[in-house]
Design a protein around this motif. Structure first.
Motif, PDB file in Angstrom:
ATOM      1  N   THR A  13       6.548 -30.058  36.955  1.00 49.59           N
ATOM      2  CA  THR A  13       7.306 -30.974  36.103  1.00 49.59           C
ATOM      3  C   THR A  13       8.721 -30.451  35.946  1.00 49.59           C
ATOM      4  O   THR A  13       8.973 -29.259  36.046  1.00 49.59           O
ATOM      5  CB  THR A  13       6.691 -31.105  34.687  1.00 49.59           C
ATOM      6  N   VAL A  14       9.599 -31.431  35.692  1.00 48.54           N
ATOM      7  CA  VAL A  14      10.962 -31.085  35.293  1.00 48.54           C
ATOM      8  C   VAL A  14      11.073 -31.468  33.826  1.00 48.54           C
ATOM      9  O   VAL A  14      10.766 -32.599  33.455  1.00 48.54           O
ATOM     10  CB  VAL A  14      12.004 -31.853  36.121  1.00 48.54           C
ATOM     11  N   ALA A  15      11.468 -30.513  32.995  1.00 47.00           N
ATOM     12  CA  ALA A  15      11.650 -30.819  31.571  1.00 47.00           C
ATOM     13  C   ALA A  15      13.142 -30.759  31.259  1.00 47.00           C
ATOM     14  O   ALA A  15      13.823 -29.823  31.660  1.00 47.00           O
ATOM     15  CB  ALA A  15      10.894 -29.812  30.724  1.00 47.00           C
ATOM     16  N   VAL A  16      13.614 -31.823  30.600  1.00 41.94           N
ATOM     17  CA  VAL A  16      15.021 -31.856  30.178  1.00 41.94           C
ATOM     18  C   VAL A  16      15.021 -31.794  28.664  1.00 41.94           C
ATOM     19  O   VAL A  16      14.405 -32.632  28.002  1.00 41.94           O
ATOM     20  CB  VAL A  16      15.718 -33.145  30.646  1.00 41.94           C
ATOM     21  N   TYR A  17      15.653 -30.784  28.115  1.00 39.60           N
ATOM     22  CA  TYR A  17      15.624 -30.598  26.661  1.00 39.60           C
ATOM     23  C   TYR A  17      17.003 -30.795  26.062  1.00 39.60           C
ATOM     24  O   TYR A  17      18.020 -30.512  26.694  1.00 39.60           O
ATOM     25  CB  TYR A  17      15.149 -29.181  26.314  1.00 39.60           C
ATOM     26  N   TYR A  18      16.997 -31.267  24.809  1.00 36.47           N
ATOM     27  CA  TYR A  18      18.253 -31.456  24.068  1.00 36.47           C
ATOM     28  C   TYR A  18      18.137 -30.777  22.718  1.00 36.47           C
ATOM     29  O   TYR A  18      17.045 -30.685  22.155  1.00 36.47           O
ATOM     30  CB  TYR A  18      18.542 -32.948  23.857  1.00 36.47           C
ATOM     31  N   SER A  19      19.267 -30.347  22.208  1.00 35.36           N
ATOM     32  CA  SER A  19      19.232 -29.644  20.923  1.00 35.36           C
ATOM     33  C   SER A  19      19.294 -30.608  19.746  1.00 35.36           C
ATOM     34  O   SER A  19      19.180 -30.187  18.607  1.00 35.36           O
ATOM     35  CB  SER A  19      20.392 -28.651  20.830  1.00 35.36           C
ATOM     36  N   GLU A  20      19.505 -31.894  20.027  1.00 36.46           N
ATOM     37  CA  GLU A  20      19.526 -32.897  18.956  1.00 36.46           C
ATOM     38  C   GLU A  20      18.457 -33.942  19.271  1.00 36.46           C
ATOM     39  O   GLU A  20      18.147 -34.152  20.443  1.00 36.46           O
ATOM     40  CB  GLU A  20      20.899 -33.597  18.908  1.00 36.46           C
ATOM     41  N   PRO A  21      17.941 -34.625  18.246  1.00 37.57           N
ATOM     42  CA  PRO A  21      17.025 -35.738  18.532  1.00 37.57           C
ATOM     43  C   PRO A  21      17.739 -36.758  19.419  1.00 37.57           C
ATOM     44  O   PRO A  21      18.932 -37.002  19.255  1.00 37.57           O
ATOM     45  CB  PRO A  21      16.755 -36.339  17.153  1.00 37.57           C
ATOM     46  N   ARG A  22      17.015 -37.301  20.369  1.00 40.00           N
ATOM     47  CA  ARG A  22      17.702 -38.154  21.334  1.00 40.00           C
ATOM     48  C   ARG A  22      16.689 -39.083  21.988  1.00 40.00           C
ATOM     49  O   ARG A  22      15.548 -38.727  22.213  1.00 40.00           O
ATOM     50  CB  ARG A  22      18.340 -37.248  22.386  1.00 40.00           C
TER      51      ARG A  22
END
Lengths: 152, 1194
Positions: free
Chosen positions: B920-929
């Motif tokens: 899997t590729v996981a894309v994470y963000y530091s803010e809710p999005r």
């Protein structure tokens, strides 16, 4: 009594026969002790037989030459070589490697370990007999210059 | 009682001990009944007193049970009572007569000036002394000849000097007039009175010598005397009393009896009592008194003092008996007086003490009662006064109110009066008021003008004046009005050709009584004149209207058509007759009946408002769709004429249609400008913003209002992205102003209001006015997303390139992830790879995350409960967690990633072309999005790239492993086959030697074949080993190799065959390549060797070696004139052990394979060109410069 005492460490009986044939055809009068693998050769009994307690009185028991096949089963030829060299009363015995290995690196390594000659087993019968026979003769009488019999 | 009393005076009665008030009311009833028989009856007042408050409160209420009807006559019940709640309530007037108060005749000060005191069955409860006191109080309280009414067992005769009996049976007494007036023992003056003879008089006496002497003498020689009251209280001491009296222990006491020395008290009290009752001198003989020295005999004498009879004083004189006599007597008395004497003495003393105690008790009681009654009287008087005062105040208040009301009325009247006066004056209507006799009562000033009336005419009959008017009988008309009481109107002409309208009305007073008539004369002279002027105006208007070409209407105030011109009639297909006096709304088929039009036209006259360009649209079957422009205004004529409206109608149907078309065009432009996605703005000739469309405002972040009057370049284009200033004169967009040639597709960067840059493509075109350029219109488009997408695609490309360069998978992925994060800075990316089984994560590439993350995930079993990156594997779908903190789906995951500053993320499965999930590729963000198209695209590209890289790399690695296995196998085979082959060969030879000739000629031949075969096999194995050894040998270091030297070495090795074949080898200058010397030597040796070997028998070999630079490589060629190669074999010629020929050309066919291996070892390639039968040219290219395998960096 024989002129000399030779120890052959070789697992292949066909080659043992060929070596004996080569010595005979080249008039080498010797008593030969044969071990079919390195472990056997390095056992206490073997070493004792090679070097009895009364060694000083019977120097004949110390072999004049050791012929070692590098590719013996159960024990790496190099290991045997190192052990032989580490055995005090055998430390100075000339050792000739007879091998069918083509690897050039093996030759360099054995030289470092104090091997006198490195004999590649030729495929041709006549070549085999002459090469091995002449090499042993040469080793027994180092002063007599002989033709280099080892192959590349 | 009532005698001699008139109205305004009072008859006062007092009921003492009134209890619940029946007696008081009864007396009040009787007095009232009597009073009602008199003409000028005095006011009646009944005081009713009691000391029981509860009883008084009952009395005050005046409510009695029904049973009183048995004792009260029906007449009285009716007059003085009213029935209420099953009882009888005393009427108010009766109740007001009676004044109830808590009052004690004994304790409180008494009332006064009473005509009657009723004190029935009260005194029986009192002691005699108190009774006497009360009687005297009553005497005081009553008027002269006032009556006292007592109970049946009571009497006032105890004081005959105060009351005379009137009716003994009913116990009615009358006050007597006594002189001197008796001292009334007022309850209040109880203490003051007896102290008349205080110390003060003594002081005055001392000033007088004779009196002082007299006093001394008296002190020396007079007998010891004490003046006492009846009860023994000393009033005056005289002489030496210490032998007889002594001050007793305790509080000071002036009582002689208690002061008397031992043995004298009883005789003294007895004597005092006797003297008081008998009012005579009493002497007690030989009383033994215990004195200081012993017992002495004293003769006390008690005598009433007649001079102070009223005060009831007594004189007590103490005289010593003669000593001898006294002793004798005393002894004799002691001896002679028996026990009887003592008992008598004691009994006397006891009796007298009892009497005395009784008297004292009574006295005290009465004094108390008197005081109480006096106080009560004062209180009730006070209450009376309070009540009167309040009455006075309220009356005063009422008077004030009435007065104010009157004042207000007067002011109103004044105002009304003056209003009326002004009204009459201002109307200028001549008004004459007549009385019933038709005499003039009053008239308005205007009437003075009509009738030439003067003030003196008031009172004259109207008949004197009626003659002034012609044509009417004024008098009979007035009389008729008075008779019928209906108004009447008359037209009449007065003097001076003036016309009047006369109105006669009956005069009604406020009380609706007829009191004469009112005549009003209205001057209608001007009205008549106006009428004529209106006629003129109408004609005038009609004339105007007829002469105007456009449709015209003249309307009056009611919007009636006064005139319509011919144009109107023609345009609206009506005849002139139809329009005349018709209402505008009724015209035609009612097409003018428009409420709004009605309203605005209605305002034209009253508000003087002109109607300008009022648009009316209507459809009529006759005329079709019409658009009319209406103009209306008041027609101004001479003063006083009837106002008219002039309505001009213009048919603008055609004009409107044209305008509508124009408007559509403009609207279209505007709509395009407003709705287009591209930003559009215009600037004037020097770059000031003149307009912006909404898209431009949105893209730039500036509103038009903010930029109006500013130079666009200075706000949005002033810097390059690298921070260097961008002067306006260098801006190609603005240069259009001077160059005049439109610019399009310009790529640049604009600056938003917040200072951020964004990529744009813009066009700038000149705006011209005639030939002059007056501004620019600039259209631009935000291409940030496109640029991003392009960058992303190029990123992907770079990743593939890097992959192709042979870098390890993890390194490629890590570099790619870092580059992707740089491209998409808000995201952190993690690539999770599964192991071969697909059930466990094996490798994680997450350079942007702490190592903990990688450690945690690596080796983890795939389970949906763990996190979205697992879920994505299982569902083969993207799994989005828009807010990790808010989602309850993956609590463990949330707890794990929240400390890593991860708030949102989505995981996408990496799916291979075979359908297998690789990770899997996981894309994470530091803010809710929440995902948006840009992030979707980003995620997809990253995932797809990762998928391709991973899949290929994994396939490649599988292939490489397979290749390695094969190599190992080949290596092992080439070595391990060697040994058995040697055995075969050696022992075959040995067998042949040992049995030479013994086996027969054929066998020798067979053995020779066997040995030959073994030898061939040995050669093959040797070549095979050589071939693999090229692979086996690690590249130690690549160095520049001088190929001229290499060729020399190779030729040296080939010396023998060259000599044997007579070959000629020529060569050009060879270049330097990056390789190793030995393999390169072997390469040349093999190629040249082949060229010699495959020579044509007829032609000695001629071989030429050359080299040339080509691109980054050196291309070598080895050309021969040998047998050549058939075209069909050109492609397979480099395969190992490929042999084209039989035994005529010895060899194993490994030579060219080894050559290929060597060339590929240095990143080069080898190929052959050949013409069969004429020769071949072998060519190979090797890079001239060092090739950096890891130079491909993203």
């Amino acid at each position: 009594m024989y002129d000399c005492e030779i120890v052959l460490i070789e697992d292949n009986p066909a080659d043992v026969f060929l070596v004996q044939l080569a010595l005979k055809e080249n008039d080498v009068d010797c008593h030969m002790t044969t071990f079919t693998n390195g472990q056997e050769a390095l056992s206490q009994e073997a070493l004792r037989s090679l070097c009895p307690p009364q060694a000083s009185d019977t120097p004949a028991h110390i072999p004049d030459i050791i012929l070692l096949d590098l590719n013996t089963p159960k024990s790496d030829g190099f290991e045997v070589l190192v052990r032989l060299r580490a055995t005090p009363h055998l430390a100075n015995v000339p050792i000739a490697i007879i091998t069918s290995s083509q690897a050039t690196s093996d030759k360099a390594r054995t030289a470092l370990l104090g091997v006198t000659r490195y004999i590649h087993k030729p495929s041709q019968l006549e070549e085999f007999l002459s090469t091995v026979g002449l090499a042993v003769k040469e080793m027994l009488s180092p002063d007599r210059p002989t033709q280099r019999a080892d192959s590349m | 009682m009532f005698a001699g009393k008139g109205a305004g005076e009072e008859v006062r009665a007092c009921v003492v001990g009134c209890a619940s008030g029946e007696e008081a009311y009864s007396i009040a009833i009787q007095l009232s009944e009597y009073a009602s028989t008199l003409d000028n009856a005095p006011t009646i007042r009944v005081f009713a007193t009691d000391i029981d408050e509860a009883a008084l409160s009952t009395a005050r209420k005046g409510r009695y049970p029904e049973s009183i009807a048995e004792h009260v006559s029906p007449e009285r019940l009716e007059r003085f009572f009213s029935k209420q709640d099953g009882g009888w309530q005393v009427n108010r007037d009766l109740r007001e007569i009676c004044l109830f108060s808590s009052h004690s005749f004994i304790k409180d000060p008494p009332f006064s000036r009473l005509d009657l005191i009723s004190c029935r069955n009260v005194m029986i409860y009192l002691g005699q002394e108190l009774q006497r006191k009360i009687i005297s109080l009553f005497h005081y309280a009553l008027r002269p000849a006032g009556h006292l009414f007592l109970g049946p067992s009571e009497s006032a005769v105890s004081q005959p000097q105060l009351f005379g009996t009137v009716d003994k049976k009913h116990r009615i007494f009358q006050r007597k007039e006594t002189l001197p007036r008796p001292v009334v023992d007022f309850p209040l003056s109880d203490i003051g009175c007896p102290k008349l003879s205080g110390e003060k008089p003594r002081e005055t006496e001392e000033r007088d010598l004779p009196k002082r002497l007299e006093r001394i003498i008296l002190q020396r020689y007079r007998p010891a005397c004490v003046a006492v009251k009846e009860n023994g209280d000393a009033v005056y001491f005289s002489g030496r009393l210490s032998r007889y009296l002594e001050q007793p222990t305790g509080s000071p006491d002036a009582n002689v009896v208690s002061m008397a020395r031992e043995g004298m008290r009883i005789p003294l009290r007895t004597a005092l009592h006797r003297a008081a009752t008998a009012r005579e001198r009493v002497v007690q003989r030989l009383v033994s008194v215990q004195t200081n020295g012993g017992i002495s005999q004293v003769d006390p004498t008690v005598e009433p003092i007649e001079e102070f009879r009223d005060a009831n004083l007594y004189m007590i004189a103490f005289e010593d008996a003669s000593p001898g006599e006294s002793t004798q007597q005393s002894e004799a008395q002691v001896q002679t007086s028996s026990a009887e004497e003592t008992i008598r003495h004691l009994e006397d003393e006891l009796r007298s003490a009892q009497e005395h105690a009784q008297a004292m008790f009574e006295e005290l009681e009465s004094a108390n009662e008197e005081l109480k009654s006096a106080n009560e009287e004062y209180q009730s008087t006070n209450e009376e006064l309070e009540t009167s005062k309040e009455e006075l105040q309220s009356f005063n208040e009422e008077l004030g109110t009435v007065n104010a009301e009157l004042n207000r009325r007067v002011a109103e009247l004044d105002l009304t009066n003056s209003d009326l006066q002004n009204l009459l004056n201002s109307t200028r209507i001549a008004t004459v008021f007549l009385d019933m006799e038709l005499r003039i009562k009053s008239f308005t000033p205007a009437a003075g003008g009509v009738f030439r009336l003067i003030a003196g005419d008031v009172g004259r009959p109207i008949t004197d004046l009626a003659a002034q008017f012609t044509g009417v009988d004024l008098v009979s008309d007035i009389e008729e009005v008075l008779k019928t009481l209906t108004e009447r109107e008359r037209q009449l002409t007065g003097t001076g050709e003036r016309h009047y309208q006369l109105r006669i009305l009956p005069y009604r007073t406020v009380k609706n009584l007829i009191d004469g008539v009112v005549l009003t004369f209205m001057d209608v002279t001007t009205l008549q004149k106006a009428k004529r002027q209106a006629e003129d105006a109408k004609i005038y208007a009609e004339n105007i209207i007829r002469t105007v070409r456009g449709p015209l209407l003249v309307l009056d105030a009611d919007l009636r058509v006064q005139a319509a011109n011919q144009s109107f009639c023609y345009t609206f297909q009506v005849s002139e007759d139809e329009t005349k006096d018709a209402l505008l709304y009724a015209l035609g088929d009612g097409q003018w009946n428009i409420p709004e039009l009605r309203r605005v036209l209605g305002e034209v006259l009253p508000e003087k408002r002109a109607l300008t360009d009022y648009k009316v649209e209507y459809t009529s079957p006759l005329l079709g769709q019409k658009t009319m422009l209406l103009n209306a205004r008041e027609v101004l004529q001479q003063e006083g004429s009837v106002p008219l409206i002039l309505l001009a109608i213009e048919d603008i149907t055609e004009r409107t249609e044209a305008e509508e078309k124009m408007r559509h065009v403009t609207e279209f432009d505007e709509a395009v400008m407003t709705n287009m996605g591209e930003g559009l703005y215009t600037v004037d000739g020097v770059g000031f913003v003149t307009s912006m469309n909404p898209a431009a405002e949105k893209l730039l972040g500036w509103s038009f209002e903010e930029l109006r009057g500013q130079k666009m370049h200075d706000r949005t284009h002033h810097h390059h992205p690298d921070g260097t200033p961008f002067p306006a004169e260098e801006c190609p967009g603005l240069q259009v102003l001077t160059r005049g040639r439109a610019l399009s597709g310009q790529e640049d960067v604009f600056i938003r209001k917040d200072g951020t840059f964004f990529d744009v493509v813009y066009s700038s075109a000149p705006l011209r006015s005639g030939s002059e350029i007056i501004g620019l219109v600039v259209v631009f488009r935000d291409v940030t997303e496109r640029k991003r997408a392009e960058a992303l695609v190029s990123l992907q490309k770079q990743a593939f390139e890097m992959y192709a360069s042979g870098a390890p998978l993890m390194e490629v992925l890590a570099t790619f992830v870092r580059a992707a994060e740089r491209h998409h800075p808000e995201a952190v990316i993690a690539v999770h790879l599964l192991d071969e089984s697909g059930t466990r994560f094996e490798h994680t590439v997450a350079p942007g995350l702490p190592p903990d993350y990688t450690h945690a995930v690596d080796g983890m079993e795939v389970s949906s409960a763990i996190g979205p990156f697992c879920e994505a594997v299982l569902t083969r779908q993207r799994v989005v967690v828009a807010d990790v903190a808010a989602s309850a789906e993956f609590p463990n995951f949330a707890a794990f990633v929240l400390p890593l500053d991860i708030r949102a993320g989505w995981s996408m499965p990496i799916i291979a072309s075979t359908g297998r999930v690789l990770g899997t590729v996981a894309v994470y963000y530091s803010e809710p999005r929440v995902p948006n198209p840009a992030s979707n695209f980003f995620g997809e590209i990253v995932t797809r790239t990762a998928a391709i890289i991973v899949e290929r790399k994994q396939a490649e690695e599988a292939l490489r492993r397979l290749n390695e296995d094969l190599m190992h196998f080949a290596y092992a085979a080439s070595h391990d086959l060697q040994e058995p082959l040697r055995m075969v060969m050696t022992y075959t030879q040995l067998m042949a030697r040992e049995n030479k000739g013994a086996l027969g000629p054929q066998s020798d031949q067979f053995i020779a074949y066997a040995v030959e075969g073994a030898q061939r096999m040995e050669a093959l194995l040797r070549d095979l080993r050589e071939y693999w050894s090229v692979n086996e040998q690690k590249i130690e270091s690549l160095i520049p190799v001088d190929c001229d030297r290499v060729l020399e070495k190779a030729l040296a090795l080939l010396q023998m065959p060259i000599e044997e074949s007579g070959a000629v080898v020529t060569h050009d200058a060879l270049l330097t390549v990056i390789a190793e010397e030995l393999p390169l030597t072997l390469l040349f040796q093999n190629l040249i060797g082949n060229a010699i070997k495959y020579r044509r028998p007829e032609a000695p070999p001629h071989i030429h070696v050359s080299a040339r630079q080509r691109g980054g490589a050196v291309e070598f060629s080895v050309r021969d004139n040998g047998i050549g190669i058939e075209a069909a074999h050109l492609k397979t010629i480099f395969a190992p052990f490929k042999r084209l020929h039989g035994h005529e050309y010895p060899g194993t066919g490994i030579g060219l394979a080894i050559c290929q291996k060597i060339v590929e070892r240095y990143g080069g390639r080898i190929w052959v060109e050949s013409a069969y039968g004429e020769g071949s040219t072998f060519l190979f290219a090797i890079p001239a410069q060092k090739q950096e395998y890891s130079h491909v960096r993203l």
